[in-house]
Enzyme design. Structure first.
Site, PDB file in Angstrom:
ATOM      1  N   ARG A 111       1.484  -1.137  -0.268  1.00 58.98           N
ATOM      2  CA  ARG A 111       0.112   0.145  -0.026  1.00 58.98           C
ATOM      3  C   ARG A 111       1.001   1.545   0.186  1.00 58.98           C
ATOM      4  NH1 ARG A 111      -4.677  -1.738   1.450  1.00 58.98           N
ATOM      5  NH2 ARG A 111      -5.259  -3.734   3.290  1.00 58.98           N
TER       6      ARG A 111
ATOM      7  N   HIS B  21       2.845  -9.527   1.233  1.00 62.13           N
ATOM      8  CA  HIS B  21       2.292  -8.667   1.868  1.00 62.13           C
ATOM      9  C   HIS B  21       4.001  -8.012   2.295  1.00 62.13           C
ATOM     10  CE1 HIS B  21       0.620  -7.251   6.025  1.00 62.13           C
ATOM     11  NE2 HIS B  21       0.165  -6.935   5.190  1.00 62.13           N
TER      12      HIS B  21
ATOM     13  N   HIS C 157       0.716  -1.323  15.099  1.00 59.87           N
ATOM     14  CA  HIS C 157       0.610  -1.749  13.153  1.00 59.87           C
ATOM     15  C   HIS C 157       1.613  -2.784  13.529  1.00 59.87           C
ATOM     16  CE1 HIS C 157       0.769  -2.175   8.923  1.00 59.87           C
ATOM     17  NE2 HIS C 157      -0.092  -2.747   9.229  1.00 59.87           N
TER      18      HIS C 157
END
Length: 695
Positions: free
Chosen positions: A385, A445, A602
């Site tokens: 992202r 990821h 996170h």
């Protein structure tokens, strides 16, 4: 599920796979959303921060319905009876979700209408219903409607000659009842345009105040303009949420890029998962929507007030700094602030970055320096992202312009970021960058950037490894760790990883990195099992993990086994947690805490005391089956003793001490507040980090 190794410390081992030993992951996700909502309810927070959390809760709940509820509904439709780890069938989970969601939504709306909205008004920020506005304001809005709204609207009739119009995902609509001159009743739908501001700023009649009203109410009040010669008798708002988890059959896709683009478009047409209607909507209109949207009655939620409160984020953006937390300026580690060449610094020592307290600028600087440096031969990077206007992508484009070899893995399947990633992938390809889209059936990821540099004694590899995305915007609001290193074993592993991602490598051995789906599950299992052995040998086993989610049944059973052996286990789990802590005979030595604060927790960290030879791995993987088995993830060790000690004491240790924003998970799945010792003030770990890094 294969039974794990039975240890001698338990004479008659419990059945660790017993459903009663697990918390339902969907209800645990809703418990996290409740913790977010509790921030909106917290009177100690500045007012606009509370409004922000209310808007975030709305967005989170939408995504929960689009993804999680949609998936379960598909299982029910397909007559799947397989039970979850906690023993529920899909239908039972759906019923439990509905029972849990209703009071949450009621609490959210009560928070806004009875608490936040009146307090905003006290501060001169008014969110009015249309009929609360003055005659002059309504006259101004009539002109605004005629010039700015009316040209955008498209009324769609529903009758034998006009099929029921498509209602797109997340759209807000008006169901309109009209009578013609013969008094025949007709139905029409008007979509509230997403291209216009939902909260419309109205000229305020008081100094130093701002005033808003809802776009759908402006349309409803002026709706007769759309139906000349007809009588509009009723207009009610409704909102649709559809299944947004579009499956991509990669093995049948000739071009993954085109397939992903098609999948994003198809989201508009997924089956309806949730229908929200205004509480004033009469049953006959509700039935008409149920029938034509093909929605279950249990998926209809009748609500008071505005149906979508995520739009309150526009109020949060007001220039009212006294109603917000004070701004902060991230620091740059002293070692990177001397003006010395970044590559020279990293060659001497590993550099740890703790975002958002440490600036993301050094990561951008690292890639920009690589793009400029004539000695840099190649850059390879994963992008999951990156956001819009990305300085990271611009640095990669600059590197290609300077004739570096640049290879980028762009993960097109990063949910809800597909469109951004598609555009960046096209831009990179146009400039001659080698762009690949990952491995068949796996999301990539991991967060890895590799720079290959020619130096006096040969080639060196420089790396950035992290827990968070290469996104300069979210780096200011997510807590993440990053490592800049010249460790050549890390670099060799990273080269092998990129060959695995971009070519036909079947690499299954890595020197230092733990990589899913290759060796990460096995290595993590070995870490926990070794801690059990240390405990049994009297060396005091201890595990301290921090992650976003813990739902993998096999790992949970192994942690139960470790607890039964007496290993001390501390778990910081921000979101979903299916493990039951503190259960006698099962998990007595396990404690679970969750922190929800100003910044989104996170980072993922996995620490083991290891008999004094401490181990600490950091990276992108949560303890979920998808991360361990169906994604490419990377965990990397912290080998510098001073950095390991710092993370253990000053990151994990400080977070565990939090008594301001931390919640403690109870065995029954409920969360209680972490209370400070008697006589002490609550301790806010994120505030501690802010003060330490910005002093």
């Amino acid at each position: 599920m294969a039974e794990l190794l039975v240890y001698d410390t338990v004479a008659e081992p419990l059945n660790l796979a017993d459903p009663k030993n697990f918390l339902n992951r969907e209800l645990s996700a809703l418990a996290f959303h409740r913790r977010v909502l509790e921030e909106a309810l917290d009177p100690s927070l500045p007012l606009l921060e509370r409004v922000k959390f209310l808007a975030i809760f709305s967005t989170n709940l939408d995504e929960f319905f689009m993804i999680r509820v949609s998936g379960i509904r598909q299982q029910v439709a397909a007559r799947v009876f397989e039970r979850s780890a906690d023993g529920k069938t899909p239908l039972e989970q759906l019923r439990a979700i509905r029972a849990a969601v209703a009071p949450l939504m009621e609490l959210q709306r009560s928070c806004f209408a009875q608490d936040l909205q009146p307090k905003l008004a006290e501060e001169g920020v008014f969110i009015h219903e249309y009929d609360q506005l003055s005659i002059h304001q309504q006259a101004w809005l009539k002109n605004y409607f005629d010039n700015e709204i009316f040209p955008v609207l498209t009324p769609l009739a529903f009758d034998p000659g006009h099929p029921f119009p498509h209602i797109s995902n997340l759209s807000l609509n008006l169901a309109v009842v009209i009578h013609d001159p013969d008094n025949d009743e007709h139905f029409a739908r008007i979509k509230v345009p997403a291209s216009l501001q939902r909260l419309v700023a109205v000229p305020s009649e008081q100094p130093n105040t701002v005033c808003f009203t809802w776009l759908e109410q402006i349309i409803a009040e002026n709706i007769s303009t759309l139906f000349p010669g007809m009588q509009v008798s009723e207009a009610y708002t409704f909102r649709v949420i559809r299944n947004a988890d579009v499956e991509i059959e990669e093995d049948e896709a000739a071009d993954l890029l085109e397939t992903i683009q098609a999948g994003v478009r198809q989201r508009r047409f997924g089956s309806v998962t949730k229908l929200s209607v205004h509480s004033t909507m009469p049953p006959r209109i509700v039935e008409l929507l149920i029938e034509n949207l093909e929605v279950e009655r249990d998926d209809v939620y009748q609500l008071n007030g505005a149906l979508d409160l995520s739009s309150l984020m526009s109020v949060v953006r007001l220039d009212r700094w006294q109603l917000k937390l004070p701004p902060f300026k991230p620091s740059v580690p002293a070692v990177l602030s001397t003006g010395e060449d970044l590559f020279n610094v990293v060659q001497r020592r590993d550099v740890l970055l703790h975002h958002p307290f440490d600036s993301f600028t050094p990561v951008v600087d690292f890639l920009q320096a690589a793009a400029r440096d004539p000695n840099v031969l190649a850059i390879k990077q994963t992008l999951y992202r990156v956001g819009s206007n990305s300085p990271i992508v611009k640095a990669l484009l600059k590197a290609r312009e300077n004739d570096k070899q640049v290879a980028v893995l762009v993960e097109l399947k990063a949910r809800f970021d597909e469109e951004n990633n598609i555009e960046w992938a096209k831009a990179l390809e146009r400039e001659g960058v080698h762009v690949v889209y990952g491995l068949m059936g796996l999301k990539t990821h991991c967060k890895v950037a590799l720079v290959v540099r020619k130096e006096r004694d040969g080639l060196s590899r420089y790396l950035h490894l992290g827990t968070g995305n290469y996104n300069a915007v979210t780096a200011n609001i997510y807590t993440d760790l990053g490592l800049l290193t010249c460790n050549q074993e890390f670099g060799a592993d990273a080269s092998d990883l990129f060959n695995y991602l971009t070519g036909y490598s079947r690499q299954n051995h890595f020197r230092k990195l733990w990589i899913a789906p290759i060796n990460l599950r096995r290595r993590l299992t070995q870490m926990i099992e070794r801690e059990i052995q240390h405990q049994q040998a009297g060396r005091g086993g201890k595990l301290f993990f921090k992650m976003n989610s813990l739902v993998d049944p096999t790992i949970i059973q192994l942690l139960y086994r470790a607890s039964q052996a007496g290993v001390e286990i501390q778990l910081l789990v921000r979101g979903m947690c299916s493990l039951r802590p503190g259960v006698e005979g099962l998990s007595e030595t396990i404690q679970v805490r969750s922190i929800v604060g100003r910044f989104l927790e996170h980072s993922r960290l996995y620490y083991a005391r290891n008999g004094g030879d401490e181990q600490l791995y950091v990276g992108s993987a949560d303890l979920m089956e998808r991360n361990l088995d169906r994604r490419v993830e990377v965990l990397f060790p912290i080998e510098d003793p001073s950095l390991l000690s710092y993370i253990r004491e000053e990151i994990l240790g400080v977070a565990w001490r939090d008594t301001a924003k931390a919640r403690v998970l109870l065995p029954n799945g409920l969360y209680g507040c972490a209370l400070p010792p008697v006589g002490e003030e609550p301790f806010d770990s994120q505030l501690y980090f802010l003060r330490r890094h910005t002093a």
